[in-house]
Structure formats: C-alpha cells, structure tokens
Enzyme design. Structure first.
Site, PDB file in Angstrom:
ATOM      1  N   HIS A  17      37.204  51.475  36.875  1.00  0.00           N
ATOM      2  CA  HIS A  17      39.174  51.499  37.065  1.00  0.00           C
ATOM      3  C   HIS A  17      39.103  53.064  36.583  1.00  0.00           C
ATOM      4  CE1 HIS A  17      38.832  47.623  33.834  1.00  0.00           C
ATOM      5  NE2 HIS A  17      39.607  47.858  35.267  1.00  0.00           N
ATOM      6  N   LYS A  41      42.500  35.148  30.626  1.00  0.00           N
ATOM      7  CA  LYS A  41      41.471  35.660  29.841  1.00  0.00           C
ATOM      8  C   LYS A  41      41.720  35.591  28.210  1.00  0.00           C
ATOM      9  CE  LYS A  41      39.879  38.352  33.605  1.00  0.00           C
ATOM     10  NZ  LYS A  41      39.776  39.914  34.596  1.00  0.00           N
ATOM     11  N   ARG A  90      36.313  46.057  44.918  1.00  0.00           N
ATOM     12  CA  ARG A  90      34.670  45.773  44.519  1.00  0.00           C
ATOM     13  C   ARG A  90      33.881  45.059  45.147  1.00  0.00           C
ATOM     14  NH1 ARG A  90      34.326  43.537  38.572  1.00  0.00           N
ATOM     15  NH2 ARG A  90      36.015  42.380  39.687  1.00  0.00           N
TER      16      ARG A  90
HETATM   17  N1  COA Z   1      36.127  49.125  38.627  1.00  0.00           N
HETATM   18  C1  COA Z   1      35.723  47.855  37.517  1.00  0.00           C
HETATM   19  N2  COA Z   1      36.060  47.579  37.337  1.00  0.00           N
HETATM   20  C2  COA Z   1      37.307  46.215  37.854  1.00  0.00           C
HETATM   21  C3  COA Z   1      37.410  47.460  39.166  1.00  0.00           C
HETATM   22  C4  COA Z   1      36.712  48.495  39.485  1.00  0.00           C
HETATM   23  N3  COA Z   1      37.531  49.285  40.009  1.00  0.00           N
HETATM   24  N4  COA Z   1      38.798  46.204  39.681  1.00  0.00           N
HETATM   25  C5  COA Z   1      38.646  45.465  38.867  1.00  0.00           C
HETATM   26  N5  COA Z   1      37.583  45.841  38.206  1.00  0.00           N
HETATM   27  C6  COA Z   1      37.097  44.422  36.870  1.00  0.00           C
HETATM   28  C7  COA Z   1      38.168  45.165  35.990  1.00  0.00           C
HETATM   29  O1  COA Z   1      36.843  45.263  34.977  1.00  0.00           O
HETATM   30  C8  COA Z   1      38.244  43.033  35.251  1.00  0.00           C
HETATM   31  O2  COA Z   1      36.439  42.466  35.278  1.00  0.00           O
HETATM   32  P1  COA Z   1      36.467  42.039  33.862  1.00  0.00           P
HETATM   33  O3  COA Z   1      36.945  40.475  34.391  1.00  0.00           O
HETATM   34  O4  COA Z   1      35.121  41.899  33.558  1.00  0.00           O
HETATM   35  O5  COA Z   1      37.347  41.483  32.918  1.00  0.00           O
HETATM   36  C9  COA Z   1      38.582  42.777  36.350  1.00  0.00           C
HETATM   37  O6  COA Z   1      37.915  43.635  38.071  1.00  0.00           O
HETATM   38  C10 COA Z   1      40.042  42.618  37.133  1.00  0.00           C
HETATM   39  O7  COA Z   1      40.646  41.446  36.163  1.00  0.00           O
HETATM   40  P2  COA Z   1      41.734  42.188  35.430  1.00  0.00           P
HETATM   41  O8  COA Z   1      42.156  43.395  34.731  1.00  0.00           O
HETATM   42  O9  COA Z   1      42.397  41.055  34.183  1.00  0.00           O
HETATM   43  O10 COA Z   1      42.897  41.888  37.117  1.00  0.00           O
HETATM   44  P3  COA Z   1      43.367  41.316  37.576  1.00  0.00           P
HETATM   45  O11 COA Z   1      43.605  41.427  39.178  1.00  0.00           O
HETATM   46  O12 COA Z   1      42.466  39.445  36.780  1.00  0.00           O
HETATM   47  O13 COA Z   1      44.970  40.728  37.230  1.00  0.00           O
HETATM   48  C11 COA Z   1      47.179  41.426  35.805  1.00  0.00           C
HETATM   49  C12 COA Z   1      45.382  41.550  35.951  1.00  0.00           C
HETATM   50  C13 COA Z   1      47.271  41.150  34.677  1.00  0.00           C
HETATM   51  C14 COA Z   1      47.070  42.056  37.363  1.00  0.00           C
HETATM   52  C15 COA Z   1      47.342  39.874  36.186  1.00  0.00           C
HETATM   53  O14 COA Z   1      47.200  38.511  36.289  1.00  0.00           O
HETATM   54  C16 COA Z   1      48.741  39.831  36.109  1.00  0.00           C
HETATM   55  O15 COA Z   1      48.956  39.819  37.395  1.00  0.00           O
HETATM   56  N6  COA Z   1      49.775  39.206  34.873  1.00  0.00           N
HETATM   57  C17 COA Z   1      50.624  39.475  34.655  1.00  0.00           C
HETATM   58  C18 COA Z   1      51.504  37.583  34.964  1.00  0.00           C
HETATM   59  C19 COA Z   1      51.345  37.876  36.810  1.00  0.00           C
HETATM   60  O16 COA Z   1      52.714  38.855  37.504  1.00  0.00           O
HETATM   61  N7  COA Z   1      50.965  36.842  37.349  1.00  0.00           N
HETATM   62  C20 COA Z   1      51.181  36.876  39.259  1.00  0.00           C
HETATM   63  C21 COA Z   1      52.056  35.562  39.823  1.00  0.00           C
HETATM   64  S1  COA Z   1      51.735  34.411  38.234  1.00  0.00           S
END
Ligand code: COA
Length: 159
Positions: A17, A41, A90
């Site tokens: 990140h 989650k 990734r």
């Molecule tokens: N380096 C390391 N890890 C990375 C990474 C990077 N460059 N990019 C992504 N990841 C990993 C994260 O560590 C995480 O790992 P995990 O699953 O082991 O925890 C995963 O990839 C991504 O998970 P997260 O951070 O939860 O992101 P997401 O892409 O699933 O999105 C929100 C999460 C909160 C942004 C999304 O759920 C959201 O927008 N929520 C608000 C409600 C909403 O508007 N929903 C959409 C409309 S219904």
C-alpha cells in the site's frame, strides 16, 4: 486543486500500500487515503487503529491525509470534492473484482474515474491477510510493513 482518493480496508497497511501511496501522491495535489468499510470482511484492527497505523506510516509525506468513512465510496468522493479513485492491481486475479467495482462506481457517478496503478513487483505477493497470518503465527513481518507500525501489529496478536 487535484484531490485523489485511495480507498481500502488497510487491515493493516502494508509496504505494498505504501508503494502505491508514495507514487500516487506525486500525481496529485492532495491524496486522501480513506479507510472504508468492506462489508465482506471482518477486520482485526478497529477503524481507529487502522487510521492510526496509516497516520504513523505516512509521516513525512506532505500531501497525504488519512480519514475514515462508513458509507458508499461514491458519497465520500462527493464529500471530498474528488473525481479520481486510485486502486492498486497486484495480479490478474485482482482484475475481475476491481473491474466490477470500477464499473459499479462509474454507473453511480459517471464523472468519477478509477485509476489503476500496477503494484511494485517486490510486493505483488503481499496482502494484509498474509501479514495478519504471519503475525498471528509469530512469523517475521520485517520489510512487509512500515517499521514504525511493526511492533503494534505484533502486539495485537500477543507476544
Ligand atoms: N499491495 C499490497 N496489498 C494490496 C495492494 C498493494 N498494492 N493492493 C491491494 N492489496 C490487498 C489488500 O492488502 C487487501 O488484502 P486482504 O484481502 O488480504 O485484506 C486486498 O488487496 C484489497 O482489499 P481492500 O483493501 O478491502 O480493498 P478492496 O479493493 O476490496 O476495496 C473498499 C475495499 C473499502 C474500497 C470497498 O469495499 C468500498 O468501496 N467500500 C465502501 C462501500 C462501497 O462503496 N461499495 C461499492 C459499491 S457497492
């Protein structure tokens, strides 16, 4: 002024990140890193803890702000007056889910763009869940998370 938003669960923030944060901060005037709720989650760290860890990790990067929000990302974008969502990719396995999210958000507000940044190759294997798994089982997390938050992650799982 260009304001970009980098949303995620950050449970906890990793060096993967941090790589995206450092690179994205160079592309805009202000980067808001937003800890949002991913309803699929069950986080280990509370929202406040995740914000605190991020605040410690971004010390020294002037144009980065850390906030949290519970609600739709698209509503948060309006609140922040931002039109650009930053996401890290990734591997191909991230693509399908991210495409769905980007299209869903586009459907909700056509002015919003999602910009994808390829992760640094050194961190393509890294995820928050793998950091949690290592810390839970007393594995080493050196080099995987910012140094200033390492001990707090280890402490969370008990020494
Ligand atoms: N380096 C390391 N890890 C990375 C990474 C990077 N460059 N990019 C992504 N990841 C990993 C994260 O560590 C995480 O790992 P995990 O699953 O082991 O925890 C995963 O990839 C991504 O998970 P997260 O951070 O939860 O992101 P997401 O892409 O699933 O999105 C929100 C999460 C909160 C942004 C999304 O759920 C959201 O927008 N929520 C608000 C409600 C909403 O508007 N929903 C959409 C409309 S219904």
């Amino acid at each position: 002024m260009s304001i970009y938003v980098y949303p995620g669960s950050f449970d906890p923030v990793t060096n993967g990140h941090m790589d995206i944060i450092q690179r994205a901060a160079k592309l805009c005037d202000k980067l808001v890193v937003a800890v949002l709720v991913n309803s699929s989650k069950n986080p280990i760290f509370t929202l406040d803890e995740r914000v605190d860890l991020l605040k410690c990790a971004v010390k020294g990067i002037d144009n980065v702000e850390i906030e949290s929000f519970s609600g739709l990302l698209i509503d948060y974008m309006k609140k922040k007056n931002s039109k650009v969502i930053i996401k890290g990719l990734r591997a191909v396995s991230d693509f399908e889910y991210e495409l769905q999210m980007a299209l869903l958000n586009k459907n909700l507000d056509s002015d919003i763009e999602t910009l994808f940044m390829m992760t640094n190759i050194h961190y393509s294997f890294l995820s928050s869940s793998s950091v949690r798994e290592l810390a839970r089982n007393k594995g080493k997390i050196d080099g995987l998370v910012p140094d200033c938050i390492k001990d707090r992650i280890i402490d969370k799982f008990g020494k």
